[in-house]
Design a protein around this motif. Structure first.
Motif, PDB file in Angstrom:
ATOM      1  N   UNK A  80      23.040  33.781  19.826  1.00  0.00           N
ATOM      2  CA  UNK A  80      23.271  32.407  20.344  1.00  0.00           C
ATOM      3  C   UNK A  80      24.432  32.122  20.898  1.00  0.00           C
ATOM      4  N   UNK A  81      25.628  32.626  20.244  1.00  0.00           N
ATOM      5  CA  UNK A  81      27.032  32.526  20.451  1.00  0.00           C
ATOM      6  C   UNK A  81      27.349  33.375  21.932  1.00  0.00           C
ATOM      7  N   UNK A  82      26.762  34.609  22.304  1.00  0.00           N
ATOM      8  CA  UNK A  82      26.788  35.192  23.401  1.00  0.00           C
ATOM      9  C   UNK A  82      26.210  34.363  24.533  1.00  0.00           C
ATOM     10  N   UNK A  83      25.187  33.761  24.217  1.00  0.00           N
ATOM     11  CA  UNK A  83      24.547  33.075  25.420  1.00  0.00           C
ATOM     12  C   UNK A  83      25.248  31.715  25.585  1.00  0.00           C
ATOM     13  N   UNK A  84      25.897  31.041  24.620  1.00  0.00           N
ATOM     14  CA  UNK A  84      26.654  29.906  24.821  1.00  0.00           C
ATOM     15  C   UNK A  84      27.870  30.240  25.707  1.00  0.00           C
ATOM     16  N   UNK A  85      28.463  31.451  25.566  1.00  0.00           N
ATOM     17  CA  UNK A  85      29.568  32.006  26.400  1.00  0.00           C
ATOM     18  C   UNK A  85      29.357  32.018  27.752  1.00  0.00           C
ATOM     19  N   UNK A  86      28.175  32.515  27.987  1.00  0.00           N
ATOM     20  CA  UNK A  86      27.516  32.702  29.613  1.00  0.00           C
ATOM     21  C   UNK A  86      27.288  31.549  30.229  1.00  0.00           C
ATOM     22  N   UNK A  87      26.682  30.291  29.552  1.00  0.00           N
ATOM     23  CA  UNK A  87      26.538  29.062  30.432  1.00  0.00           C
ATOM     24  C   UNK A  87      27.798  28.213  30.349  1.00  0.00           C
ATOM     25  N   UNK A  88      28.079  27.831  31.604  1.00  0.00           N
ATOM     26  CA  UNK A  88      29.166  26.804  31.511  1.00  0.00           C
ATOM     27  C   UNK A  88      29.043  25.470  30.964  1.00  0.00           C
ATOM     28  N   UNK A  89      30.012  24.780  30.417  1.00  0.00           N
ATOM     29  CA  UNK A  89      29.635  23.681  29.766  1.00  0.00           C
ATOM     30  C   UNK A  89      29.295  22.422  30.632  1.00  0.00           C
ATOM     31  N   UNK A  90      29.590  22.553  31.894  1.00  0.00           N
ATOM     32  CA  UNK A  90      29.065  21.362  32.726  1.00  0.00           C
ATOM     33  C   UNK A  90      28.622  22.097  34.085  1.00  0.00           C
ATOM     34  N   UNK A  91      27.616  21.606  34.934  1.00  0.00           N
ATOM     35  CA  UNK A  91      27.083  22.036  36.007  1.00  0.00           C
ATOM     36  C   UNK A  91      27.892  21.786  37.078  1.00  0.00           C
ATOM     37  N   UNK A  92      28.534  23.103  37.516  1.00  0.00           N
ATOM     38  CA  UNK A  92      29.078  22.823  39.009  1.00  0.00           C
ATOM     39  C   UNK A  92      28.421  23.163  40.155  1.00  0.00           C
ATOM     40  N   UNK A  93      28.632  22.088  41.100  1.00  0.00           N
ATOM     41  CA  UNK A  93      27.544  22.592  42.288  1.00  0.00           C
ATOM     42  C   UNK A  93      28.242  23.238  43.365  1.00  0.00           C
ATOM     43  N   UNK A  94      27.742  23.602  44.612  1.00  0.00           N
ATOM     44  CA  UNK A  94      28.234  24.377  45.510  1.00  0.00           C
ATOM     45  C   UNK A  94      28.437  23.567  46.702  1.00  0.00           C
ATOM     46  N   UNK A  95      29.486  23.920  47.627  1.00  0.00           N
ATOM     47  CA  UNK A  95      29.387  23.571  49.169  1.00  0.00           C
ATOM     48  C   UNK A  95      28.597  24.617  50.031  1.00  0.00           C
ATOM     49  N   UNK A  96      27.396  24.273  50.440  1.00  0.00           N
ATOM     50  CA  UNK A  96      26.607  25.288  51.049  1.00  0.00           C
ATOM     51  C   UNK A  96      27.232  25.312  52.397  1.00  0.00           C
ATOM     52  N   UNK A  97      27.648  24.462  53.028  1.00  0.00           N
ATOM     53  CA  UNK A  97      28.420  24.301  54.597  1.00  0.00           C
ATOM     54  C   UNK A  97      29.618  23.389  54.485  1.00  0.00           C
ATOM     55  N   UNK A  98      30.705  23.603  55.199  1.00  0.00           N
ATOM     56  CA  UNK A  98      31.701  22.738  55.433  1.00  0.00           C
ATOM     57  C   UNK A  98      32.267  23.093  56.796  1.00  0.00           C
ATOM     58  N   UNK A  99      32.733  22.006  57.430  1.00  0.00           N
ATOM     59  CA  UNK A  99      33.399  22.243  58.829  1.00  0.00           C
ATOM     60  C   UNK A  99      34.145  20.888  59.025  1.00  0.00           C
ATOM     61  N   UNK A 100      35.166  21.056  59.969  1.00  0.00           N
ATOM     62  CA  UNK A 100      35.865  20.116  60.584  1.00  0.00           C
ATOM     63  C   UNK A 100      35.430  20.041  62.064  1.00  0.00           C
ATOM     64  N   UNK A 101      34.907  18.788  62.656  1.00  0.00           N
ATOM     65  CA  UNK A 101      34.315  18.501  63.690  1.00  0.00           C
ATOM     66  C   UNK A 101      34.627  17.229  64.362  1.00  0.00           C
ATOM     67  N   UNK A 102      34.382  16.923  65.631  1.00  0.00           N
ATOM     68  CA  UNK A 102      34.779  15.943  66.228  1.00  0.00           C
ATOM     69  C   UNK A 102      33.843  14.586  66.210  1.00  0.00           C
ATOM     70  N   UNK A 103      32.552  15.008  65.524  1.00  0.00           N
ATOM     71  CA  UNK A 103      31.700  13.761  65.327  1.00  0.00           C
ATOM     72  C   UNK A 103      30.588  14.348  64.410  1.00  0.00           C
ATOM     73  N   UNK A 104      29.998  13.476  63.814  1.00  0.00           N
ATOM     74  CA  UNK A 104      28.768  13.649  63.166  1.00  0.00           C
ATOM     75  C   UNK A 104      27.777  12.949  63.645  1.00  0.00           C
ATOM     76  N   UNK A 105      26.499  13.542  64.104  1.00  0.00           N
ATOM     77  CA  UNK A 105      25.354  12.775  64.634  1.00  0.00           C
ATOM     78  C   UNK A 105      24.013  12.969  63.908  1.00  0.00           C
ATOM     79  N   UNK A 106      23.313  12.110  63.481  1.00  0.00           N
ATOM     80  CA  UNK A 106      21.911  12.572  62.886  1.00  0.00           C
ATOM     81  C   UNK A 106      22.339  13.294  61.541  1.00  0.00           C
TER      82      UNK A 106
END
Length: 135
Positions: free
Chosen positions: A13-39
């Protein structure tokens, strides 16, 4: 015998609890700077630098496709040369959520611009571009 089984179970149980983070952090799947966003999609990728245009104001958008952040509070924190310029807040309503923010850039705002993606007060990613004045 029972003491040994209890020790093994406790160690598991202790080893499993160390492997799982205390909070769920999401991910940034895509990111970019752009001149506009449409739809809900960026129309282009402005690349690593933007040229200052005299006599005009440029608007630069930062688009991010966020995953596994439902229920989180996310901020796009805009910075110029490391100094905070603006925070744009979002409440994330699904497992995949596309958000964008923008900044108006004028001559004199040249330098290294960055946007931090902040989830529940934790910076999870940073993206940047140079706003270049060659005059």
């Amino acid at each position: 015998m029972w003491k040994m089984l209890i020790r093994v179970a406790l160690a598991s149980v202790l080893s499993l609890s160390m492997a799982v983070p205390a909070f769920a952090q999401g991910t940034v799947a895509r990111a970019q700077f752009t001149s506009d966003v449409i739809d809900r999609e960026p129309i282009d990728d402005i690349g690593p630098s933007v040229q200052v245009e005299y006599g005009g104001i440029q608007r630069v958008y930062f688009f991010s496709d966020l995953r596994d952040m439902e229920g989180s509070h996310v901020i796009h924190r805009w910075k110029l040369d490391g100094e905070e310029q603006a925070d744009v807040d979002f409440d994330i309503g699904g497992d995949r959520w596309r958000v964008w923010s923008s900044k108006r850039l004028m001559p004199g705002f040249d330098g290294k611009w960055s946007v931090e993606v902040v989830q529940d007060d934790v910076v999870i990613d940073t993206y940047s571009f140079d706003y270049v004045d060659e005059n």
